[in-house]
Design a protein around this motif. Structure first.
Motif, PDB file in Angstrom:
ATOM      1  N   ILE A  41     -40.845 -11.386 -26.782  1.00 19.16           N
ATOM      2  CA  ILE A  41     -40.371 -10.176 -25.993  1.00 19.16           C
ATOM      3  C   ILE A  41     -40.125 -10.647 -24.541  1.00 19.16           C
ATOM      4  O   ILE A  41     -39.439 -10.281 -23.789  1.00 19.16           O
ATOM      5  N   ALA A  42     -40.903 -11.444 -24.051  1.00 19.00           N
ATOM      6  CA  ALA A  42     -41.002 -12.227 -22.810  1.00 19.00           C
ATOM      7  C   ALA A  42     -39.649 -12.857 -22.601  1.00 19.00           C
ATOM      8  O   ALA A  42     -39.058 -12.478 -21.523  1.00 19.00           O
ATOM      9  N   ALA A  43     -39.362 -13.737 -23.412  1.00 15.90           N
ATOM     10  CA  ALA A  43     -38.109 -14.273 -23.521  1.00 15.90           C
ATOM     11  C   ALA A  43     -36.493 -13.433 -23.074  1.00 15.90           C
ATOM     12  O   ALA A  43     -35.861 -13.721 -22.654  1.00 15.90           O
ATOM     13  N   SER A  44     -36.848 -12.357 -24.172  1.00 13.24           N
ATOM     14  CA  SER A  44     -35.597 -11.245 -23.915  1.00 13.24           C
ATOM     15  C   SER A  44     -35.758 -10.776 -22.800  1.00 13.24           C
ATOM     16  O   SER A  44     -34.747 -10.415 -22.132  1.00 13.24           O
ATOM     17  N   LEU A  45     -36.737 -10.249 -22.275  1.00 14.13           N
ATOM     18  CA  LEU A  45     -37.016  -9.485 -20.852  1.00 14.13           C
ATOM     19  C   LEU A  45     -36.388 -10.568 -19.759  1.00 14.13           C
ATOM     20  O   LEU A  45     -35.637 -10.105 -18.769  1.00 14.13           O
ATOM     21  N   ALA A  46     -36.670 -11.705 -19.775  1.00 13.61           N
ATOM     22  CA  ALA A  46     -36.289 -12.845 -18.911  1.00 13.61           C
ATOM     23  C   ALA A  46     -34.573 -12.951 -19.081  1.00 13.61           C
ATOM     24  O   ALA A  46     -33.980 -12.892 -17.897  1.00 13.61           O
ATOM     25  N   GLN A  47     -34.131 -13.110 -20.212  1.00 16.33           N
ATOM     26  CA  GLN A  47     -32.638 -12.959 -20.208  1.00 16.33           C
ATOM     27  C   GLN A  47     -31.908 -11.826 -19.919  1.00 16.33           C
ATOM     28  O   GLN A  47     -30.918 -11.819 -19.151  1.00 16.33           O
ATOM     29  N   SER A  48     -32.614 -10.586 -19.972  1.00 14.67           N
ATOM     30  CA  SER A  48     -32.070  -9.196 -19.648  1.00 14.67           C
ATOM     31  C   SER A  48     -31.731  -9.243 -18.028  1.00 14.67           C
ATOM     32  O   SER A  48     -30.951  -8.639 -17.554  1.00 14.67           O
ATOM     33  N   THR A  49     -32.667 -10.073 -17.601  1.00 13.19           N
ATOM     34  CA  THR A  49     -32.623 -10.140 -15.905  1.00 13.19           C
ATOM     35  C   THR A  49     -31.873 -11.225 -15.297  1.00 13.19           C
ATOM     36  O   THR A  49     -31.425 -11.298 -14.125  1.00 13.19           O
ATOM     37  N   ASP A  50     -31.197 -12.040 -16.178  1.00  9.77           N
ATOM     38  CA  ASP A  50     -30.763 -13.469 -15.619  1.00  9.77           C
ATOM     39  C   ASP A  50     -29.421 -13.119 -14.876  1.00  9.77           C
ATOM     40  O   ASP A  50     -29.112 -13.858 -13.681  1.00  9.77           O
ATOM     41  N   LEU A  51     -28.731 -12.207 -15.372  1.00 11.79           N
ATOM     42  CA  LEU A  51     -27.342 -12.150 -14.795  1.00 11.79           C
ATOM     43  C   LEU A  51     -27.678 -11.399 -13.339  1.00 11.79           C
ATOM     44  O   LEU A  51     -26.902 -11.934 -12.378  1.00 11.79           O
ATOM     45  N   TYR A  52     -28.762 -10.391 -13.079  1.00 10.45           N
ATOM     46  CA  TYR A  52     -28.829  -9.951 -11.729  1.00 10.45           C
ATOM     47  C   TYR A  52     -29.230 -11.206 -10.806  1.00 10.45           C
ATOM     48  O   TYR A  52     -28.882 -11.235  -9.642  1.00 10.45           O
ATOM     49  N   ARG A  53     -30.179 -12.088 -11.200  1.00  6.77           N
ATOM     50  CA  ARG A  53     -30.742 -13.211 -10.388  1.00  6.77           C
ATOM     51  C   ARG A  53     -29.465 -14.139  -9.904  1.00  6.77           C
ATOM     52  O   ARG A  53     -29.508 -14.568  -8.685  1.00  6.77           O
ATOM     53  N   ALA A  54     -28.320 -14.291 -10.953  1.00  2.00           N
ATOM     54  CA  ALA A  54     -27.646 -15.193 -10.701  1.00  2.00           C
ATOM     55  C   ALA A  54     -26.612 -14.589  -9.479  1.00  2.00           C
ATOM     56  O   ALA A  54     -26.092 -15.408  -8.866  1.00  2.00           O
ATOM     57  N   TRP A  55     -26.351 -13.341  -9.701  1.00  4.98           N
ATOM     58  CA  TRP A  55     -25.145 -12.689  -8.934  1.00  4.98           C
ATOM     59  C   TRP A  55     -26.049 -12.548  -7.567  1.00  4.98           C
ATOM     60  O   TRP A  55     -25.117 -12.376  -6.354  1.00  4.98           O
ATOM     61  N   ALA A  56     -27.336 -12.675  -7.454  1.00  2.00           N
ATOM     62  CA  ALA A  56     -27.926 -12.402  -6.032  1.00  2.00           C
ATOM     63  C   ALA A  56     -28.072 -13.688  -5.480  1.00  2.00           C
ATOM     64  O   ALA A  56     -28.321 -13.575  -4.136  1.00  2.00           O
ATOM     65  N   ALA A  57     -27.908 -14.821  -6.360  1.00  4.18           N
ATOM     66  CA  ALA A  57     -28.369 -16.133  -5.510  1.00  4.18           C
ATOM     67  C   ALA A  57     -27.700 -16.357  -4.284  1.00  4.18           C
ATOM     68  O   ALA A  57     -28.197 -16.876  -3.327  1.00  4.18           O
ATOM     69  N   PRO A  58     -26.387 -16.090  -4.311  1.00  2.52           N
ATOM     70  CA  PRO A  58     -25.614 -16.306  -2.805  1.00  2.52           C
ATOM     71  C   PRO A  58     -26.050 -15.609  -1.647  1.00  2.52           C
ATOM     72  O   PRO A  58     -25.707 -15.815  -0.595  1.00  2.52           O
ATOM     73  N   ALA A  59     -26.741 -14.453  -1.953  1.00  2.00           N
ATOM     74  CA  ALA A  59     -27.107 -13.785  -0.922  1.00  2.00           C
ATOM     75  C   ALA A  59     -28.105 -14.456   0.204  1.00  2.00           C
ATOM     76  O   ALA A  59     -28.812 -15.228  -0.095  1.00  2.00           O
ATOM     77  N   ARG A  60     -28.066 -14.032   1.496  1.00  3.46           N
ATOM     78  CA  ARG A  60     -28.979 -14.646   2.323  1.00  3.46           C
ATOM     79  C   ARG A  60     -30.394 -14.318   2.263  1.00  3.46           C
ATOM     80  O   ARG A  60     -31.135 -15.239   2.462  1.00  3.46           O
TER      81      ARG A  60
END
Length: 227
Positions: A153-172
Protein backbone atom coordinates in the motif's frame (compact mmCIF):
# COMPACT_ATOMS: atom_id res chain seq x y z
CA UNK A 1 11.33 15.07 -25.37
CA UNK A 2 11.71 11.32 -25.94
CA UNK A 3 15.30 10.14 -25.65
CA UNK A 4 16.88 9.13 -28.96
CA UNK A 5 19.24 6.73 -27.18
CA UNK A 6 18.16 3.30 -28.43
CA UNK A 7 20.27 1.59 -25.76
CA UNK A 8 17.80 2.75 -23.09
CA UNK A 9 14.80 0.38 -22.74
CA UNK A 10 11.59 1.68 -24.33
CA UNK A 11 9.73 1.72 -21.02
CA UNK A 12 12.43 3.94 -19.48
CA UNK A 13 12.47 6.30 -22.45
CA UNK A 14 8.71 6.80 -22.16
CA UNK A 15 9.01 7.16 -18.37
CA UNK A 16 11.61 9.91 -18.75
CA UNK A 17 9.42 11.73 -21.27
CA UNK A 18 6.39 11.61 -18.95
CA UNK A 19 8.36 12.89 -15.97
CA UNK A 20 9.91 15.59 -18.16
CA UNK A 21 6.46 16.89 -19.00
CA UNK A 22 6.79 16.08 -22.71
CA UNK A 23 3.01 15.60 -22.89
CA UNK A 24 0.44 17.73 -21.02
CA UNK A 25 -2.02 16.19 -18.54
CA UNK A 26 -4.80 14.36 -20.33
CA UNK A 27 -2.74 13.70 -23.49
CA UNK A 28 -3.51 10.36 -25.16
CA UNK A 29 -0.43 8.29 -26.03
CA UNK A 30 -0.98 6.23 -29.18
CA UNK A 31 1.12 3.03 -29.38
CA UNK A 32 1.51 3.22 -33.17
CA UNK A 33 2.76 6.80 -33.19
CA UNK A 34 5.09 6.11 -30.27
CA UNK A 35 6.41 2.95 -31.92
CA UNK A 36 7.34 4.99 -34.98
CA UNK A 37 9.06 7.65 -32.87
CA UNK A 38 10.96 5.04 -30.85
CA UNK A 39 11.75 2.84 -33.85
CA UNK A 40 10.26 -0.26 -32.27
CA UNK A 41 7.11 -2.39 -32.47
CA UNK A 42 3.71 -1.34 -31.20
CA UNK A 43 3.67 -4.52 -29.07
CA UNK A 44 6.76 -3.37 -27.17
CA UNK A 45 5.22 0.08 -26.71
CA UNK A 46 1.91 -1.35 -25.44
CA UNK A 47 3.77 -3.49 -22.91
CA UNK A 48 5.67 -0.41 -21.73
CA UNK A 49 2.49 1.68 -21.47
CA UNK A 50 0.75 -1.08 -19.50
CA UNK A 51 3.66 -1.25 -17.07
CA UNK A 52 3.69 2.53 -16.60
CA UNK A 53 -0.05 2.51 -16.00
CA UNK A 54 0.59 -0.01 -13.24
CA UNK A 55 2.99 2.50 -11.69
CA UNK A 56 0.34 5.27 -11.87
CA UNK A 57 2.41 7.27 -14.36
CA UNK A 58 -0.32 6.72 -16.98
CA UNK A 59 -4.05 6.08 -16.93
CA UNK A 60 -5.43 3.12 -18.86
CA UNK A 61 -9.02 3.75 -20.02
CA UNK A 62 -11.07 0.84 -21.34
CA UNK A 63 -11.50 0.98 -25.12
CA UNK A 64 -9.80 4.38 -25.21
CA UNK A 65 -6.11 3.75 -24.60
CA UNK A 66 -3.43 5.30 -22.42
CA UNK A 67 -3.41 8.87 -21.13
CA UNK A 68 -1.10 11.12 -19.15
CA UNK A 69 -2.93 11.57 -15.81
CA UNK A 70 -4.99 14.68 -15.22
CA UNK A 71 -3.87 16.85 -12.34
CA UNK A 72 -6.12 16.58 -9.28
CA UNK A 73 -4.60 18.51 -6.40
CA UNK A 74 -7.38 17.61 -3.98
CA UNK A 75 -6.66 13.95 -4.62
CA UNK A 76 -2.96 14.67 -4.13
CA UNK A 77 -3.70 16.24 -0.73
CA UNK A 78 -5.82 13.25 0.26
CA UNK A 79 -3.19 10.73 -0.86
CA UNK A 80 -0.54 12.63 1.10
CA UNK A 81 -2.60 12.32 4.29
CA UNK A 82 -3.26 8.64 3.56
CA UNK A 83 0.49 8.10 3.19
CA UNK A 84 1.04 9.74 6.57
CA UNK A 85 -1.50 7.45 8.27
CA UNK A 86 -0.27 4.27 6.56
CA UNK A 87 3.43 4.89 6.94
CA UNK A 88 3.15 6.14 10.52
CA UNK A 89 1.98 2.67 11.56
CA UNK A 90 4.51 0.91 9.32
CA UNK A 91 7.37 3.05 10.65
CA UNK A 92 6.37 2.48 14.27
CA UNK A 93 6.37 -1.28 13.74
CA UNK A 94 9.64 -1.11 11.79
CA UNK A 95 11.36 0.76 14.63
CA UNK A 96 9.99 -1.70 17.19
CA UNK A 97 10.90 -4.81 15.21
CA UNK A 98 14.01 -3.72 13.34
CA UNK A 99 17.24 -5.52 14.19
CA UNK A 100 20.90 -4.81 13.44
CA UNK A 101 20.45 -5.96 9.84
CA UNK A 102 17.66 -3.42 9.41
CA UNK A 103 19.89 -0.66 10.75
CA UNK A 104 22.70 -1.70 8.41
CA UNK A 105 20.40 -1.78 5.38
CA UNK A 106 18.90 1.60 6.30
CA UNK A 107 22.33 3.19 6.69
CA UNK A 108 23.42 1.78 3.32
CA UNK A 109 20.27 3.08 1.60
CA UNK A 110 20.78 6.52 3.13
CA UNK A 111 24.45 6.57 2.11
CA UNK A 112 23.58 5.68 -1.48
CA UNK A 113 20.98 8.44 -1.62
CA UNK A 114 23.42 10.96 -0.11
CA UNK A 115 26.11 10.15 -2.67
CA UNK A 116 23.76 10.37 -5.66
CA UNK A 117 23.22 13.86 -7.16
CA UNK A 118 19.57 14.87 -6.71
CA UNK A 119 19.40 16.95 -9.88
CA UNK A 120 20.91 16.50 -13.31
CA UNK A 121 23.70 18.99 -14.06
CA UNK A 122 22.16 20.30 -17.29
CA UNK A 123 18.59 20.88 -16.12
CA UNK A 124 16.30 21.15 -13.10
CA UNK A 125 14.88 17.66 -13.51
CA UNK A 126 15.37 15.21 -10.67
CA UNK A 127 18.01 12.59 -11.41
CA UNK A 128 16.28 9.24 -12.02
CA UNK A 129 19.06 7.40 -10.19
CA UNK A 130 18.40 9.61 -7.16
CA UNK A 131 14.67 8.92 -7.44
CA UNK A 132 15.38 5.20 -7.18
CA UNK A 133 17.77 5.73 -4.27
CA UNK A 134 15.19 7.94 -2.57
CA UNK A 135 12.51 5.27 -2.95
CA UNK A 136 14.98 2.71 -1.60
CA UNK A 137 15.62 4.81 1.50
CA UNK A 138 11.94 5.26 2.29
CA UNK A 139 11.31 1.57 1.67
CA UNK A 140 14.18 0.66 3.98
CA UNK A 141 12.66 2.78 6.75
CA UNK A 142 9.50 0.71 6.70
CA UNK A 143 10.89 -2.68 5.67
CA UNK A 144 11.25 -4.14 9.17
CA UNK A 145 7.53 -3.73 9.93
CA UNK A 146 7.06 -7.27 8.64
CA UNK A 147 3.68 -6.52 7.05
CA UNK A 148 3.85 -7.06 3.29
CA UNK A 149 0.33 -5.74 2.53
CA UNK A 150 1.19 -2.50 4.34
CA UNK A 151 4.41 -2.15 2.34
CA UNK A 152 2.52 -2.70 -0.91
CA UNK A 153 0.00 0.00 0.00
CA UNK A 154 2.82 2.40 0.89
CA UNK A 155 4.59 1.72 -2.42
CA UNK A 156 1.38 2.22 -4.39
CA UNK A 157 0.64 5.54 -2.69
CA UNK A 158 4.20 6.72 -3.31
CA UNK A 159 3.92 5.88 -7.01
CA UNK A 160 0.62 7.75 -7.30
CA UNK A 161 2.33 10.99 -6.20
CA UNK A 162 5.53 10.52 -8.21
CA UNK A 163 4.33 12.45 -11.26
CA UNK A 164 3.32 15.47 -9.18
CA UNK A 165 6.72 15.58 -7.48
CA UNK A 166 8.59 15.27 -10.78
CA UNK A 167 6.58 18.02 -12.47
CA UNK A 168 7.06 20.32 -9.48
CA UNK A 169 10.84 19.73 -9.33
CA UNK A 170 11.86 22.62 -11.63
CA UNK A 171 9.85 25.12 -9.56
CA UNK A 172 11.70 27.64 -7.44
CA UNK A 173 9.86 26.39 -4.35
CA UNK A 174 11.48 22.95 -4.74
CA UNK A 175 15.03 24.30 -5.03
CA UNK A 176 14.73 26.16 -1.71
CA UNK A 177 14.05 22.99 0.24
CA UNK A 178 16.76 21.20 2.24
CA UNK A 179 15.68 17.62 1.55
CA UNK A 180 19.04 16.22 2.67
CA UNK A 181 18.61 17.71 6.13
CA UNK A 182 15.07 16.28 6.37
CA UNK A 183 16.36 12.79 5.54
CA UNK A 184 19.25 13.11 8.01
CA UNK A 185 16.91 14.03 10.86
CA UNK A 186 14.60 11.19 9.90
CA UNK A 187 17.26 8.47 9.92
CA UNK A 188 18.72 9.72 13.20
CA UNK A 189 15.32 9.50 14.89
CA UNK A 190 14.70 6.03 13.46
CA UNK A 191 18.09 4.66 14.54
CA UNK A 192 17.60 6.22 17.99
CA UNK A 193 14.35 4.20 18.19
CA UNK A 194 12.42 7.41 18.79
CA UNK A 195 9.22 6.42 17.03
CA UNK A 196 7.21 9.53 17.91
CA UNK A 197 9.84 11.91 16.53
CA UNK A 198 10.47 9.76 13.45
CA UNK A 199 6.76 9.62 12.62
CA UNK A 200 6.37 13.38 13.10
CA UNK A 201 9.36 14.02 10.82
CA UNK A 202 8.10 11.60 8.16
CA UNK A 203 4.66 13.23 8.04
CA UNK A 204 6.23 16.68 7.97
CA UNK A 205 8.46 15.51 5.11
CA UNK A 206 5.46 14.39 3.03
CA UNK A 207 3.39 17.47 3.85
CA UNK A 208 6.28 19.70 2.85
CA UNK A 209 6.42 17.89 -0.49
CA UNK A 210 2.69 18.52 -0.89
CA UNK A 211 3.16 22.20 -0.07
CA UNK A 212 5.89 22.53 -2.72
CA UNK A 213 3.69 20.83 -5.32
CA UNK A 214 0.75 23.10 -4.50
CA UNK A 215 2.89 26.26 -4.44
CA UNK A 216 4.40 25.34 -7.81
CA UNK A 217 1.08 26.19 -9.50
CA UNK A 218 0.96 23.03 -11.56
CA UNK A 219 -2.64 23.38 -12.63
CA UNK A 220 -2.16 26.84 -14.12
CA UNK A 221 0.97 25.71 -15.96
CA UNK A 222 -0.75 22.59 -17.28
CA UNK A 223 -3.67 24.65 -18.60
CA UNK A 224 -1.32 26.98 -20.45
CA UNK A 225 0.69 24.07 -21.92
CA UNK A 226 -2.47 22.25 -23.01
CA UNK A 227 -3.82 25.17 -25.05
Amino acid sequence: MISANSEIPVVERIRYAILDGTWPPGQRLGPLALAEQLDTSSTVVREALTRLAGESLLEAKVNRGFFVPELDLQEFRDVTELRCVTEALALRLSIERGDLQWETTLLAAHHRMQKTPRRLPDCNRVNDEWRRAHWGFHHALLAACGCEPMLKIAASLAQSTDLYRAWAAPAREASKRNVEHEHQDLIEAALSRDAETAIALLCQHYRETARVVLDAGLIAKAEVKGK
